[in-house]
Design an enzyme around this catalytic site. Structure first.
Site, mmCIF file in Angstrom:
data_model
loop_
_atom_site.group_PDB
_atom_site.id
_atom_site.type_symbol
_atom_site.label_atom_id
_atom_site.label_comp_id
_atom_site.label_asym_id
_atom_site.label_seq_id
_atom_site.Cartn_x
_atom_site.Cartn_y
_atom_site.Cartn_z
ATOM 1 N N TYR A 136 0.141 -0.976 -0.227
ATOM 2 C CA TYR A 136 0.194 -0.043 0.426
ATOM 3 C C TYR A 136 0.831 1.425 -0.137
ATOM 4 O O TYR A 136 2.181 1.370 0.517
ATOM 5 C CB TYR A 136 -0.984 -0.258 1.013
ATOM 6 C CG TYR A 136 -1.746 -0.511 0.869
ATOM 7 C CD1 TYR A 136 -2.358 -0.664 0.231
ATOM 8 C CD2 TYR A 136 -2.591 -1.707 2.494
ATOM 9 C CE1 TYR A 136 -3.970 -1.873 0.000
ATOM 10 C CE2 TYR A 136 -3.669 -3.105 2.282
ATOM 11 C CZ TYR A 136 -4.092 -3.179 0.752
ATOM 12 O OH TYR A 136 -4.892 -3.919 0.878
ATOM 13 N N LYS A 258 -2.875 -3.755 -8.936
ATOM 14 C CA LYS A 258 -3.640 -4.083 -8.385
ATOM 15 C C LYS A 258 -5.138 -3.237 -8.542
ATOM 16 O O LYS A 258 -4.346 -1.701 -7.366
ATOM 17 C CB LYS A 258 -3.106 -4.832 -7.460
ATOM 18 C CG LYS A 258 -5.401 -5.272 -7.157
ATOM 19 C CD LYS A 258 -4.722 -7.045 -5.680
ATOM 20 C CE LYS A 258 -5.688 -7.204 -5.319
ATOM 21 N NZ LYS A 258 -6.719 -6.123 -4.193
ATOM 22 N N HIS A 282 -11.305 -4.551 -5.018
ATOM 23 C CA HIS A 282 -11.005 -5.108 -3.801
ATOM 24 C C HIS A 282 -12.033 -5.635 -3.575
ATOM 25 O O HIS A 282 -12.478 -5.231 -2.027
ATOM 26 C CB HIS A 282 -10.834 -3.307 -3.221
ATOM 27 C CG HIS A 282 -10.256 -3.422 -2.258
ATOM 28 N ND1 HIS A 282 -8.299 -2.778 -2.996
ATOM 29 C CD2 HIS A 282 -9.680 -4.231 -1.105
ATOM 30 C CE1 HIS A 282 -7.694 -3.053 -1.561
ATOM 31 N NE2 HIS A 282 -8.290 -3.802 -1.126
#
Length: 387
Positions: A136, A258, A282
């Protein structure tokens, strides 16, 4: 130690989910099972697969079927990889390592999340298989750079950048359950835990899990009003294309992005030299009402035009879903909740059972469709109504 009765007999991912639900306090289960707001996208991710119809071709010798494929230039025994999942240890201690070991045993890649409950180094020691690290984008750039350096030193073969979390989604189950991440428990939680004494005793014996990769980074929620979005409070909403290109230039190995749904974004990523793109919303946990990835997949595949591998996740529950995704152009799919449910039900045995269920269903679907290799799965297998 929890008994693993029932895990080996589970016939579907849905049954593993129910086994996990029985073992976990409601708020803990909801944290992993839930999604954003009205959970429209969570349900749509599954329903979009169900609307797709297969058009089988019989009279093919399918006595031998090869489920293997190539992912990022290396053999994978299935067109499946394990998606990054945050906080597995809060469902059951040791779940991160159990899933990683199950993936290694099955010969498929495993992705370790930034917010896992096992460190980069521990997973590399305990589960020597094909390892990817999912990052992240943290506000603290120095801390993030340190994570990437650790992943490189531990010989992770690829870096996965998740780009659909500039802020945390509004996850209302967590708000109703007063769940923050990392978890901060109240008297209400203790009442719920009393009905799940084995889970409570395991936590008492081992202690509360730690988000090991984020030790030293402040991530505590500050008030109940911010609980639902606390997952994303440490992440950097200013992250943009220039920053991503800088990371691509500096990371010496394969890079995966992603969280892509728009074909134009996929085109830019392919031009940048990204090795693989994951079409994903997600799991419905971010923007409720976003398009189901399986519906967005054909547009992304067309836009990329072979310049990068295209994978997808979200809503994958059956081996037939894997076939449908491959028929629409995906090189592979990522699974997340499925192996979580398995691990919560039976640690490595449960995670392995989840992978085996997918493999068995994939093989059977391929045989019934008349295809002998993953490479033979094509768009002709999808029924298209000409009316």
């Amino acid at each position: 130690m929890w008994k693993q009765r029932g895990v080996s007999n589970a016939c579907s991912i849905g049954e593993l989910r129910l086994l996990a639900k029985r073992k976990l306090p409601p708020g803990i289960f909801d944290f992993f099972d839930g999604a954003a707001e009205d959970e429209v996208s969570l349900e749509e991710n599954i329903q979009a697969f169900r609307r797709l119809r297969l058009l089988p071709r019989p009279l093919v010798d399918v006595s031998s079927v090869d489920l293997s494929t190539t992912i990022l230039g290396a053999r994978s025994e299935l067109p499946i990889a394990i998606a990054p999942t945050g906080g597995p240890g809060f469902g059951r201690h040791g779940s991160d390592g159990a899933i990683a070991r199950a993936a290694a045993e099955a010969g498929i890649p495993y992705t370790l999340s930034t917010s896992a409950t096992a460190s980069i180094e521990r997973i590399a020691r305990e589960a020597p298989g094909r390892l990817w690290f999912q990052a992240y984008i943290l506000r603290n750039r120095e801390f993030l750079n340190g994570l990437l350096a650790r992943a490189l030193a531990a010989d992770y073969e690829a870096l996965m950048i998740t780009v659909d979390l500039p802020v945390g989604g509004k996850r209302e189950r967590d708000a109703r359950n007063r769940m923050s991440f990392p978890f901060r428990f109240s008297a209400r939680h203790l009442r719920d835990f009393a009905f799940h004494p084995r889970w409570l005793l395991a936590m008492a014996r081992h202690g509360m899990p730690v988000i090991e990769n984020l030790i030293g980074l402040e991530t505590q929620a500050t008030s109940a009003s911010r609980i639902a979005s606390s997952v994303g409070r440490s992440y950097d909403p200013s992250f943009d294309w220039d920053r991503l290109k800088e990371m691509r230039d500096n990371w010496p190995r394969r890079m995966i992005v992603k969280g892509i749904l728009h074909p134009d974004d996929a085109d830019c990523l392919a031009a940048m030299g990204i090795d693989a793109i994951v079409v994903s919303n997600h799991g419905g946990r971010q923007l409720d009402g976003s398009v189901a990835p399986i519906d967005a997949l054909p547009g992304v595949v067309a836009s990329v035009a072979g310049r990068a591998e295209v994978w997808m996740d979200s809503g994958v529950r059956r081996g037939s879903d894997v076939v449908k995704a491959c028929a629409l152009g995906a090189s592979a799919v990522l699974i997340g909740r499925a192996t979580l449910f398995g691990a919560f039900a039976g640690l490595e045995e449960g995670a392995s059972r989840a992978i085996t269920i997918f493999a068995d269903e994939l093989e059977r679907t391929m045989q019934l469709c008349g295809v002998r290799t993953v490479g033979e799965i094509g768009s002709g297998l999808i029924f298209r109504d000409s009316r």
